[in-house]
Design a protein around this motif. Structure first.
Motif, PDB file in Angstrom:
ATOM      1  N   ASP C 126      50.212  38.698  48.821  1.00 18.04           N
ATOM      2  CA  ASP C 126      50.805  39.880  48.196  1.00 18.04           C
ATOM      3  C   ASP C 126      49.781  40.876  47.671  1.00 18.04           C
ATOM      4  O   ASP C 126      50.159  41.933  47.180  1.00 18.04           O
ATOM      5  CB  ASP C 126      51.685  39.444  47.008  1.00 18.04           C
ATOM      6  N   CYS C 136      42.556  40.353  39.032  1.00 15.67           N
ATOM      7  CA  CYS C 136      43.251  39.084  39.185  1.00 15.67           C
ATOM      8  C   CYS C 136      42.242  37.945  39.187  1.00 15.67           C
ATOM      9  O   CYS C 136      41.294  37.951  39.961  1.00 15.67           O
ATOM     10  CB  CYS C 136      44.035  39.108  40.501  1.00 15.67           C
ATOM     11  N   LEU C 138      42.775  34.950  40.125  1.00 18.55           N
ATOM     12  CA  LEU C 138      42.901  34.177  41.354  1.00 18.55           C
ATOM     13  C   LEU C 138      42.074  34.829  42.472  1.00 18.55           C
ATOM     14  O   LEU C 138      41.383  34.141  43.224  1.00 18.55           O
ATOM     15  CB  LEU C 138      44.375  34.109  41.753  1.00 18.55           C
TER      16      LEU C 138
HETATM   17  S1  SF4 Z   1      45.922  36.725  44.368  1.00 18.67           S
HETATM   18 FE1  SF4 Z   1      46.273  37.910  42.535  1.00 18.67          FE
HETATM   19  S2  SF4 Z   1      46.416  39.977  43.268  1.00 18.67           S
HETATM   20 FE2  SF4 Z   1      46.702  38.702  45.035  1.00 18.67          FE
HETATM   21  S3  SF4 Z   1      48.906  38.432  45.148  1.00 18.67           S
HETATM   22 FE3  SF4 Z   1      48.110  36.738  44.004  1.00 18.67          FE
HETATM   23  S4  SF4 Z   1      48.329  37.368  41.921  1.00 18.67           S
HETATM   24 FE4  SF4 Z   1      48.475  39.197  43.129  1.00 18.67          FE
END
Ligand code: SF4
Ligand code: SF4
Ligand code: SF4
Ligand code: SF4
Ligand code: FES
Lengths: 372, 176, 577
Positions: C126, C136, C138
């Motif tokens: 996403d 982010c 992640l």
């Molecule tokens: S990795 Fe982070 S930025 Fe990418 S979709 Fe997941 S939550 Fe959103």
């Protein structure tokens, strides 16, 4: 009709005719020729869009120049800034006044002012052309135009010397300054550099053609320098001086410089043609029983339509010769690289000046030895 | 240290330069003659003659937004191209796809997408950075206009230039 | 005996270097202080530590003990470490004497890679549409520890997307990495336990308890602390990518607490406000009310150009004309015929110049309009004026409201002929349009057009909190500085400049204040002039106020500068589980 009125009337007609019908269109079409020929030399096509084969391009250019914003930079000397383009254009056109561009038409001599100091007039007026450039360079209040102006004045002064010296052999020979007389002489004795007419087997004439040819070469080269054509276009050397003396000019004022340059080229060619190439004269080889082979002189002296055709033919021949010279000018421009400034000066003062000087003596000796 | 360039020694005919000048004039005249005789032909008459069919695949023309086979404008307004664009030609206003729309599951779309073609330098960075295979440099190169405003390609124009692309990754189809 | 005020220091070896930390420091914090940042998802220093994400695994060891139960010392005189064979989480352990930690080792890296791979198994692709992208965790850690490709061939688990959790928060369950920060925040900080997990394993889903919504006044803090893009602000959602935002340190001016903030702007548009850590003010939180209270700066009603009433109509005017007109209209009245309504939302510099304005006109009737609301025991203060303390300190606030009443009556009776309102709507203190109609001269300095500005003789448009610099004193006596995040709209000018020009136009160039401190060319000059007169500001300049503020008054607003209690830190009433 009162002869004075008649003179005034015909002169006006000639002035208007020659300036507006012949010279100015010729100027714009020499620009067109310059662009086409240079393109062809460089394996391109050049302007070929406006009208058939791009022939209306000069008209479009003229419209563009007229419609462009006439911009005057803030820090220029306004009066001289405006004066300069006119000064560049007018002398170039004025020289044409004494050049005979045809024999006669309806009995009227095809020269605007047949004055007895013809060549001197030409030099006097042509050297005024430098003022346009110098004033433009100075009034622009900017360094590149200024350098262009300074270069131009010294260049012109240097080359005017050889220009003047180069024609002296002709006067020695003809004994006249009047250009019509010089043409007349060539009609009788053959062109200065190629005396085929008259007693063409006379070796002296051919001997005389040697200094004449030297004069011709020196004169032509000096005309290149006078008209700021490459390889002597240092006053406006783009690579060094942006645009040289006309850097700060735009729209119609720039166009005047531009036209002035080409007009100077045309008058220069006209003078070369008059002095060395027989003017409006083109001998036609002819043969009849009475005389055997001889050269036929066509001019406007015959009566009726033959005279008209003859007169027109002479005018045509004259401008034909001029056009060939113009093409030569263009051809040289797109072949040779520009001189360095010191080379230019050296060439003018060390070579052409000396050559022209020696040439005078050469011609004088030959003429002195000439069996009368 | 000064370097002395040794100049070639010229004999007298070379010093005269005239043979060289005449030789040069012969060369230019040769070109002129060949052009007049139609022997050289290098110039193409542009609007009439075009080279479009021979344009290489990697040709970089105007950037444009593409649709996939499903008819979806692929851009999701991630604004990466706006970020990467060296001359800052791209301007995006992102928006949320209203619920109930056909592609509502993609959630985000560009409400406005402008590329200022006066600024664009056709570098292709936008195509390279796009994570959605949504923007491609097409082969259109004659981008002209009478006003500055005309030179800004808006979303409609970009989609029109972009057309449909086949064989792209269809990751959104797997979404619930 | 350890001294109470001096916490006992313990020796900890982190990545082969020995450091000293106060006892009780979280190991993960100690590592960070030592310069080895340990990746984390569930740990948040102001929340309890459940230790459920396993991202913070490190290698840990205890000192080797000799038979004499004394640590065995190595050749360097430091204890030798007995490394544990299994990795440990660093977020749930406190430092202890002789503890050894390795944050960089093959095992640790392997653990992080493994955790990342698991987290990404069901994570959607996403990022292009995810608001968190760019900030982010992640994303950041998958750059460091992620794989290029996925070894997971099965279909990803589908979870609800675009779930409206409350009026201001939208949830994307697929992106949630189940760190439970949001749940703990609601329970421990907001005292509004509405979130929880349902289902098990890969299908574990974050949701609000049945019949409940995440609608407390602190709900947007969950968006800040969510390490991924699962919780997003409905207001900021899809508006702008974070990497375009210019960040300006500022503070919230919606109540007297003055929570420290970062204003995110792009090209003179404010997109969001987020809290900035300041343990003396707001810890790491702020309330939703203050956070979202910036839209008014871009209202259509903003006053964009100065206006002067001519022929009974407000006509646009140039600044010099408007100032001159205001001055000539005010000058004929003596002090008791004029009143000034100042505002507790003005900065100290503006209030100081308002004081000079009052001086030059001889005005004694001057007060600020109080603004109150309900307080909660978290951050929101009952006093909704951000700078009441500043106004008190500069003696512009009566505090009792009697002056306001006096002004109101004097306007009605006709004693007051000229009224100046500075960033305040007189309707708020009962001076209604009928009252205003009685005033021959009414000069307004304000941001937004309203019923009162429509009746003004001169309107001077000014700037909002994000458009100017200046200082305020919060409810706990802390002097904080506003920084300029965006440029003001139209021709609106900085308030202090308007006031300065007005004072100078009224008193001429040689006013007393002018003579006292020379020219006021910048707002720094105003602060300097003010600091010469107000002892609490002595030795300070506007630039010298740090981003965390300076304590200038006692916590209760009284003189002195003892800092108040620290905001509650990581001691929830009861540990979860
Ligand atoms: S990795 Fe982070 S930025 Fe990418 S979709 Fe997941 S939550 Fe959103
Ligand atoms: S091609 Fe390059 S310059 Fe043009 S829009 Fe894309 S990124 Fe920008
Ligand atoms: S990078 Fe691609 S998806 Fe992102 S905004 Fe640009 S075109 Fe759209
Ligand atoms: S929504 Fe965010 S904060 Fe809450 S559990 Fe999921 S990842 Fe953690
Ligand atoms: S941060 Fe330690 S387990 Fe999540």
């Amino acid at each position: 009709m009162n002869p004075t009125l008649f003179l005034i009337f015909t002169s006006l007609l000639k002035i208007v005719g020659i300036v507006f019908v012949v010279i100015l269109p010729m100027v714009s079409y020499s620009v067109y020729a310059e662009r086409r020929v240079s393109a062809l030399i460089q394996d391109r096509l050049g302007p070929n869009r406006v009208g058939p084969a791009g022939l209306f391009q000069p008209i479009a250019d003229a419209m563009k120049f007229i419609l462009k914003e006439d911009f005057t930079p803030a820090n220029v000397n306004k009066f001289y800034y405006w004066l300069a383009p006119c000064l560049a254009m007018v002398p170039a056109l004025m020289t044409i006044a004494v050049v005979p561009f045809g024999s006669t038409l309806f009995g009227v001599p095809m020269v605007i002012a047949d004055i007895n100091v013809g060549v001197l007039y030409v030099f006097a007026i042509a050297s005024l052309g430098v003022y346009g450039i110098v004033i433009a360079g100075w009034s622009s209040n900017s360094k590149y135009p200024f350098l262009g102006g300074v270069r131009s004045s010294s260049q012109m002064i240097s080359y005017e010397l050889s220009l003047g010296l180069a024609v002296i052999p002709i006067f020695l020979l003809v004994g006249q300054l009047r250009l019509t007389d010089i043409v007349r002489y060539q009609i009788e004795n053959g062109w200065m550099i190629a005396p085929f007419v008259g007693h063409w087997t006379d070796g002296w004439k051919w001997l005389l053609a040697i200094p004449m040819s030297i004069s011709f070469v020196v004169f032509t080269i000096a005309i290149f320098a006078e008209t700021n054509r490459l390889p002597f276009d240092l006053p406006e050397a783009e690579t060094e001086l942006v645009g040289g003396y006309h850097t700060e000019y735009g729209s119609m004022k720039f166009a005047l410089f531009f036209l002035g340059e080409y007009a100077a080229m045309i008058t220069g060619s006209a003078i070369i043609v008059t002095l060395f190439l027989g003017g409006w004269h083109l001998p036609v080889p002819w043969w009849n029983h009475a005389h055997g082979f001889h050269w036929l002189l066509i001019d406007g002296s015959l009566g009726g339509w033959r005279g008209v055709i003859g007169g027109l033919f002479n005018i045509f021949v004259f401008f034909g010769k001029v056009s060939v010279l113009l093409l030569f000018f263009i051809w040289v421009r797109w072949t040779l690289p520009r001189f360095r400034y010191d080379q230019l000066m050296r060439l003018g003062w060390v070579f052409f000046f000396e050559i022209a000087l020696v040439n005078i003596f050469l011609a004088a000796i030959i003429i002195a030895c000439l069996p009368q | 240290m000064a370097i002395t360039v040794s100049r070639p020694k010229l004999n007298w005919s070379e010093r005269l330069y005239l043979p060289a000048i005449l030789g040069g004039m012969a060369i230019t005249f040769g070109h002129l003659k060949n052009m007049l005789l139609g022997r050289t032909k290098v110039t193409m008459q542009y609007p009439e003659q075009k080279w479009d069919s021979q344009m290489p695949d990697h040709y970089r023309g105007a950037p444009a937004l593409v649709k996939d086979e499903g008819g979806r404008v692929r851009c999701v307004a991630c604004q990466l191209c706006e970020f990467i664009c060296p001359p800052r030609a791209i301007r995006i206003v992102p928006g949320e796809i209203p619920l109930g729309e056909r592609f509502a599951k993609v959630e985000k779309y560009p409400e406005k997408f402008d590329i200022d073609m006066i600024r664009c330098i056709y570098c292709g960075m936008c195509e390279e950075v796009c994570p959605e295979q949504a923007i491609f440099l097409r082969k259109d190169y004659a981008i002209t206009g009478y006003t500055r405003a005309e030179m800004v390609h808006d979303k409609e124009k970009l989609i029109e230039i972009g057309g449909v692309m086949h064989g792209l990754v269809l990751k959104w189809n797997e979404k619930k | 005996m350890p001294n109470d005020s001096q916490p006992q220091l313990v020796n900890v070896q982190i990545d082969d270097v020995w450091h000293q930390f106060p006892k009780g420091t979280r190991l993960i914090e100690a590592c960070e202080q030592a310069g080895s940042y340990v990746p984390r998802y569930c740990y948040h220093k102001k929340l309890s530590s459940p230790g459920n994400c396993r991202m913070c695994l490190i290698e840990m060891g205890m000192p080797k003990m000799g038979p004499d139960r004394k640590p065995i010392l190595g050749p360097d005189g430091k204890p030798e470490i007995n490394w544990m064979p299994r990795p440990q989480i660093s977020c749930a352990t406190d430092v202890s004497e002789g503890l050894g930690v390795r944050t960089i080792s093959p095992l640790v890296e392997e653990c992080r890679r493994g955790v990342m791979e698991f987290l990404l198994i069901n994570h959607p692709l996403d990022c292009p549409i995810c608001d968190q992208a760019g900030e982010c965790r992640l994303q950041e850690f998958s750059v460091e520890y992620g794989r290029q490709d996925s070894r997971f061939l099965e279909h990803k688990v589908k979870k609800p997307k675009n779930v409206v959790l409350g009026p201001r928060v939208t949830l994307d369950d697929e992106r949630c990495i189940l760190c439970s920060r949001c749940i703990r925040f609601c329970k421990e900080i907001a005292h509004d336990d509405v979130l929880g997990f349902v289902d098990r394993g890969s299908h574990t889903t974050l949701t609000a308890h049945p019949g409940k919504r995440l609608e407390n006044n602190y709900s947007l803090n969950t968006v800040d602390i969510c390490p991924v893009g699962a919780l997003t602000s409905s207001d900021f959602r899809f508006k702008m990518r974070v990497w375009f935002l210019k960040e300006t340190n500022s503070f919230c001016t919606s109540c007297a607490t003055g929570c420290n903030t970062i204003i995110g702007t792009r090209e003179d548009v404010i997109y969001r406000q987020t809290p900035r850590e300041n343990d003396a003010v707001n810890s790491t939180w702020m309330c939703d009310y203050g956070r979202l209270n910036f839209a008014y700066l871009e209202r259509d009603r903003r006053l964009l150009e100065p206006m002067v009433r001519t022929e009974n109509k407000l006509q646009p005017a140039t600044w010099p004309h408007a100032i001159a007109s205001a001055a000539t209209q005010l000058k004929p009245y003596v002090g008791w015929q004029t009143a000034i309504l100042a505002s507790g939302r003005m900065t100290n510099e503006e209030l100081w110049l308002a004081g000079r304005l009052a001086e030059s006109l001889g005005v004694t009737l001057i007060d600020i309009v109080p603004r109150t609301g309900e307080a909660d025991d978290i951050l929101l203060s009952a006093d909704r004026n951000p700078n009441t303390n500043g106004a008190r300190l500069l003696r512009l606030a009566s505090g009792s409201g009697t002056v306001l009443q006096q002004i109101k009556e004097a306007v009605w009776s006709g004693q007051i002929q000229a009224l100046i309102t500075l960033g305040e709507n007189p309707l708020r203190c009962g001076i209604t349009p009928e009252y205003l109609a009685r005033l021959p001269v009414y000069v307004v300095l304000d941001l937004l057009a309203n019923d009162a500005t429509a009746q003004a003789s001169v309107v001077l448009p000014s700037l909002g909190f994000a458009e100017k610099r200046g200082s305020m004193i919060n409810g706990k006596g802390r002097l904080q500085r506003l920084n300029r995040a965006v440029r003001g709209p139209g021709e609106a000018r900085d308030d202090w400049e308007i006031l300065r020009d007005l004072v100078q136009a009224i008193s001429g160039g040689n006013s007393e204040s002018h003579a006292r401190s020379g020219r006021l060319d910048t707002i720094e000059d105003v602060f300097r002039q003010m600091s010469e007169a107000v002892p609490e500001f002595a030795g300070l300049t506007l630039s010298r106020i740090s981003d965390l503020g300076v304590q200038v008054l006692n916590g209760d607003g009284k003189p002195g500068n003892s800092a108040p209690e620290k905001m509650r830190e990581r001691e929830p009433e009861k540990q979860p589980q």
